[in-house]
Design an enzyme around this catalytic site. Structure first.
Site, PDB file in Angstrom:
ATOM      1  N   ASP A 136      46.699  42.182  18.116  1.00 35.87           N
ATOM      2  CA  ASP A 136      47.087  41.419  16.922  1.00 35.87           C
ATOM      3  C   ASP A 136      48.391  41.918  16.313  1.00 35.87           C
ATOM      4  O   ASP A 136      48.862  41.377  15.305  1.00 35.87           O
ATOM      5  CB  ASP A 136      45.965  41.474  15.867  1.00 35.87           C
ATOM      6  CG  ASP A 136      45.653  42.910  15.435  1.00 35.87           C
ATOM      7  OD1 ASP A 136      46.307  43.839  15.947  1.00 35.87           O
ATOM      8  OD2 ASP A 136      44.759  43.086  14.591  1.00 35.87           O
TER       9      ASP A 136
ATOM     10  N   ASP B 206      54.720  56.329  28.371  1.00 35.61           N
ATOM     11  CA  ASP B 206      55.291  55.468  27.322  1.00 35.61           C
ATOM     12  C   ASP B 206      55.244  56.155  25.958  1.00 35.61           C
ATOM     13  O   ASP B 206      55.850  55.663  25.000  1.00 35.61           O
ATOM     14  CB  ASP B 206      54.578  54.106  27.259  1.00 35.61           C
ATOM     15  CG  ASP B 206      53.072  54.248  27.158  1.00 35.61           C
ATOM     16  OD1 ASP B 206      52.477  54.855  28.061  1.00 35.61           O
ATOM     17  OD2 ASP B 206      52.496  53.777  26.172  1.00 35.61           O
TER      18      ASP B 206
ATOM     19  N   ASP C  47      54.197  58.737  18.642  1.00 40.54           N
ATOM     20  CA  ASP C  47      52.941  58.002  18.749  1.00 40.54           C
ATOM     21  C   ASP C  47      51.711  58.870  18.478  1.00 40.54           C
ATOM     22  O   ASP C  47      51.021  59.325  19.380  1.00 40.54           O
ATOM     23  CB  ASP C  47      52.830  57.283  20.103  1.00 40.54           C
ATOM     24  CG  ASP C  47      53.566  55.958  20.051  1.00 40.54           C
ATOM     25  OD1 ASP C  47      54.266  55.719  19.047  1.00 40.54           O
ATOM     26  OD2 ASP C  47      53.450  55.158  20.998  1.00 40.54           O
TER      27      ASP C  47
ATOM     28  N   ARG D 133      53.299  46.107  18.643  1.00 40.83           N
ATOM     29  CA  ARG D 133      52.990  46.033  17.204  1.00 40.83           C
ATOM     30  C   ARG D 133      54.071  46.737  16.393  1.00 40.83           C
ATOM     31  O   ARG D 133      53.803  47.247  15.306  1.00 40.83           O
ATOM     32  CB  ARG D 133      51.635  46.669  16.921  1.00 40.83           C
ATOM     33  CG  ARG D 133      51.567  48.081  17.427  1.00 40.83           C
ATOM     34  CD  ARG D 133      50.367  48.809  16.983  1.00 40.83           C
ATOM     35  NE  ARG D 133      50.207  49.963  17.847  1.00 40.83           N
ATOM     36  CZ  ARG D 133      49.408  50.974  17.626  1.00 40.83           C
ATOM     37  NH1 ARG D 133      48.677  50.963  16.546  1.00 40.83           N
ATOM     38  NH2 ARG D 133      49.326  51.972  18.458  1.00 40.83           N
TER      39      ARG D 133
ATOM     40  N   LYS E 125      55.781  49.826  12.146  1.00 39.94           N
ATOM     41  CA  LYS E 125      54.663  49.858  13.104  1.00 39.94           C
ATOM     42  C   LYS E 125      53.451  49.220  12.436  1.00 39.94           C
ATOM     43  O   LYS E 125      53.056  49.656  11.359  1.00 39.94           O
ATOM     44  CB  LYS E 125      54.385  51.327  13.450  1.00 39.94           C
ATOM     45  CG  LYS E 125      53.597  51.537  14.700  1.00 39.94           C
ATOM     46  CD  LYS E 125      53.579  53.018  15.041  1.00 39.94           C
ATOM     47  CE  LYS E 125      52.447  53.349  15.975  1.00 39.94           C
ATOM     48  NZ  LYS E 125      52.312  54.796  16.150  1.00 39.94           N
TER      49      LYS E 125
HETATM   50  P1  AMP Z   1      49.708  53.260  22.221  1.00 34.97           P
HETATM   51  O1  AMP Z   1      48.455  53.679  22.866  1.00 34.97           O
HETATM   52  O2  AMP Z   1      49.603  53.164  20.754  1.00 34.97           O
HETATM   53  O3  AMP Z   1      50.884  54.057  22.661  1.00 34.97           O
HETATM   54  O4  AMP Z   1      49.985  51.762  22.690  1.00 34.97           O
HETATM   55  C1  AMP Z   1      50.023  51.358  24.043  1.00 34.97           C
HETATM   56  C2  AMP Z   1      50.501  49.932  24.142  1.00 34.97           C
HETATM   57  O5  AMP Z   1      49.613  49.042  23.480  1.00 34.97           O
HETATM   58  C3  AMP Z   1      51.878  49.682  23.526  1.00 34.97           C
HETATM   59  O6  AMP Z   1      52.534  48.737  24.317  1.00 34.97           O
HETATM   60  C4  AMP Z   1      51.537  49.122  22.172  1.00 34.97           C
HETATM   61  O7  AMP Z   1      52.571  48.349  21.635  1.00 34.97           O
HETATM   62  C5  AMP Z   1      50.305  48.275  22.494  1.00 34.97           C
HETATM   63  N1  AMP Z   1      49.460  48.076  21.316  1.00 34.97           N
HETATM   64  C6  AMP Z   1      48.712  49.001  20.699  1.00 34.97           C
HETATM   65  N2  AMP Z   1      48.062  48.474  19.642  1.00 34.97           N
HETATM   66  C7  AMP Z   1      48.397  47.162  19.590  1.00 34.97           C
HETATM   67  C8  AMP Z   1      48.052  46.083  18.706  1.00 34.97           C
HETATM   68  N3  AMP Z   1      47.209  46.231  17.689  1.00 34.97           N
HETATM   69  N4  AMP Z   1      48.602  44.886  18.985  1.00 34.97           N
HETATM   70  C9  AMP Z   1      49.432  44.715  20.011  1.00 34.97           C
HETATM   71  N5  AMP Z   1      49.797  45.697  20.852  1.00 34.97           N
HETATM   72  C10 AMP Z   1      49.285  46.906  20.663  1.00 34.97           C
HETATM   73 MG    MG Z   2      52.753  54.209  22.420  1.00 35.27          MG
END
Ligand code: AMP
Ligand code: MG
Length: 485
Positions: free
Chosen positions: A118, A245, A255, A86, A106
């Site tokens: 999404d 990550d 993040d 995203r 973002k």
């Molecule tokens: P995070 O927990 O925010 O570090 O995200 C973990 C993974 O989920 C990363 O690869 C993000 O890009 C993906 N991700 C989180 N939210 C979304 C979203 N709304 N749509 C697509 N990918 C997402």
């Molecule tokens: Mg992340």
């Protein structure tokens, strides 16, 4: 935004995927960080044009518009492909010191890595990240920064329909431990070297000529992470999702999902709704940082110099050194908060204080802050943080004795030293929630700006800001935080 560089999108194709930007219906600027924009030589006179860029409706000339590929260990489990699902890297800009910074949107829409998501973000997490990352910066804690927050005029659908938002963030580098894991998992040693050289060139150019530069790279990253964790511990910050990550190789906090500052001190504090085992609880953060670094070590192992056995020994030695270093840095940071230099005696005194604070449910921030007045013999504020006043008084006596023993020339101005390490304003959960609600429900940004103002000068007592320094009333308490997704 005419000077964007594209060093990351110039890397080989496996590093990223291009994005077809998804415009939003009715973008509106919530906030623009003028100071940061100036630092990046972004012309802020034409806000209408900037809104086009920061909503993703228009891609700046020479922009890269890419999603970065990465893997990651999430709650200990390896996922070989994650990537920006995203987020959109639009390129890089030089700051006033000549350092290159990544500029990323973002919540800007789907990418090749979106899986079922999404690609969007609700406005709440955008405002949250804006406030917290800027507060971290003001407390000298390495962090990505917030350049702009935009509402999209569209809804995102989570449990309910929520207003959509996009954050533009700025980072020394958005490469993560997970980026190294991405190539390591594919046994792609050539790209692992490309990534390592890119990182050295960008962040650690001083080691580029070293014989065993990849070992040095590990050591640099380990040091940066150790410093970062010690700073988090010093302000009672719980990141909440320390997956690999989300572990930056520049040593920045990255993040901001379900993160939180604790109010009352609890070493086992967990806020994240998804962290059911407490893996990322407050006191476990140093251990997890080390765990993440050992993942990075495993990635770099094949490309550092020497025979297998020798490489393993080198990495083992580095990890052991890092474990000691993290502990020492945390101890130093924490005893500085009580105005002392590091020693066994200071350490014992600190542990006594923390034990009392935990048992009495003392507010983490205000207890340390109240030592300023206590250093000037005004004890009331400090004592009011404790239920067991007798014990707290005893502690103060010990504290004064040790302060006097340690008094060196530069300790004369104790109050000032305490003031510069113990903030009064932190972005507490209940305050962030209020800022979000006001904007979400009434488009009223008054409180948001007030909170931003207070937390951007966290060490300075500010007029009419008392309410922003206080812990929540019982009915205001926020006990759970959620991912931005
Ligand atoms: P995070 O927990 O925010 O570090 O995200 C973990 C993974 O989920 C990363 O690869 C993000 O890009 C993906 N991700 C989180 N939210 C979304 C979203 N709304 N749509 C697509 N990918 C997402
Ligand atoms: Mg992340």
């Amino acid at each position: 935004m005419q000077n964007l560089k594209k060093t990351y999108s110039d890397l080989p194709k496996d590093f990223h995927r291009s994005i077809d930007p998804m415009p939003v219906i009715k973008p509106k600027l919530i906030c623009l960080n003028h100071e940061l924009a100036n630092d990046l030589s972004i012309d802020t006179t034409d806000e209408i044009q900037l809104l086009q860029y920061f909503s993703g409706n228009e891609v700046p000339e020479k922009s890269s518009a890419i999603a970065m590929a990465y893997a990651g260990h999430q709650f200990g489990n390896f996922v070989p492909q994650l990537g920006d699902g995203r987020a959109m890297l639009i390129g890089e800009l030089y700051d006033n010191e000549g350092k290159l910074k990544d500029i990323q949107l973002k919540g800007s829409g789907v990418t090749a890595f979106s899986r079922q998501g999404d690609g969007r973000s609700a406005i709440g997490p955008v405002i949250r990240e804006y406030i917290i990352s800027e507060a971290m910066h003001a407390m000298n804690i390495p962090t990505t920064r917030a350049l702009a927050a935009v509402s999209t005029g569209e809804h995102v659908f989570r449990e309910t329909a929520l207003k959509g938002g996009i954050l533009t963030r700025v980072s020394n580098s958005l490469v993560r431990v997970g980026t190294f894991e991405f190539f390591r998992a594919r046994q792609d040693f050539q790209n692992l070297r490309v990534l390592s050289d890119f990182t050295i060139d960008r962040l650690y150019p001083e080691i580029s000529e070293e014989e065993d530069k990849y070992l040095s790279l590990f050591n640099r990253i380990a040091k940066k992470q150790s410093i970062l964790i010690s700073k988090w511990m010093g302000v009672g910050f719980i990141h909440g999702v320390m997956n690999t990550d989300n572990c930056s190789i520049s040593g920045e906090t990255i993040d901001y999902g379900p993160c939180a500052f604790m109010d009352e001190y609890d070493p086992n504090a967990v806020f994240s709704s998804i962290d059911r085992q407490g893996r990322y609880r407050f006191n476990n953060q140093p251990k997890i940082a080390l765990w993440n670094l050992s993942c990075l070590a495993g990635c770099l192992m094949p490309i550092i110099q020497g025979e297998q056995e020798e490489r393993e020994e080198k990495i083992q030695a580095s990890l052991e050194e890092t474990a000691k270093d993290i502990d020492l840095l945390i101890n130093e940071e924490m005893v500085r908060k009580i105005g002392l230099e590091h020693s066994d005696e200071s350490e014992t005194l600190l542990q006594d204080l923390l034990k009392n604070m935990h048992e009495d449910g003392s507010d983490f921030t205000l207890t340390f802050r109240s030592l300023i007045a206590a250093s000037e013999k005004k004890y009331e504020g400090f004592l009011s943080n404790f239920k067991q006043a007798g014990r707290a008084k005893e502690w103060l006596k010990d504290w004064e004795r040790i302060i006097n023993n340690q008094k060196t020339k530069d300790q004369n101005n104790l109050a000032e030293k305490l003031r510069l390490i113990n903030p009064i304003y932190i972005p507490r959960n209940h305050l962030i929630e209020k800022a979000i609600k006001d904007i979400e429900n009434n488009e009223d940004d008054t409180f948001f700006y007030q909170l931003l103002e207070a937390t951007s000068k966290p060490y300075l007592d500010q007029k009419n800001m008392d309410l922003l320094s206080l812990p929540p009333e019982e009915e205001e308490r926020v006990t759970q935080t959620f991912c931005g997704t």
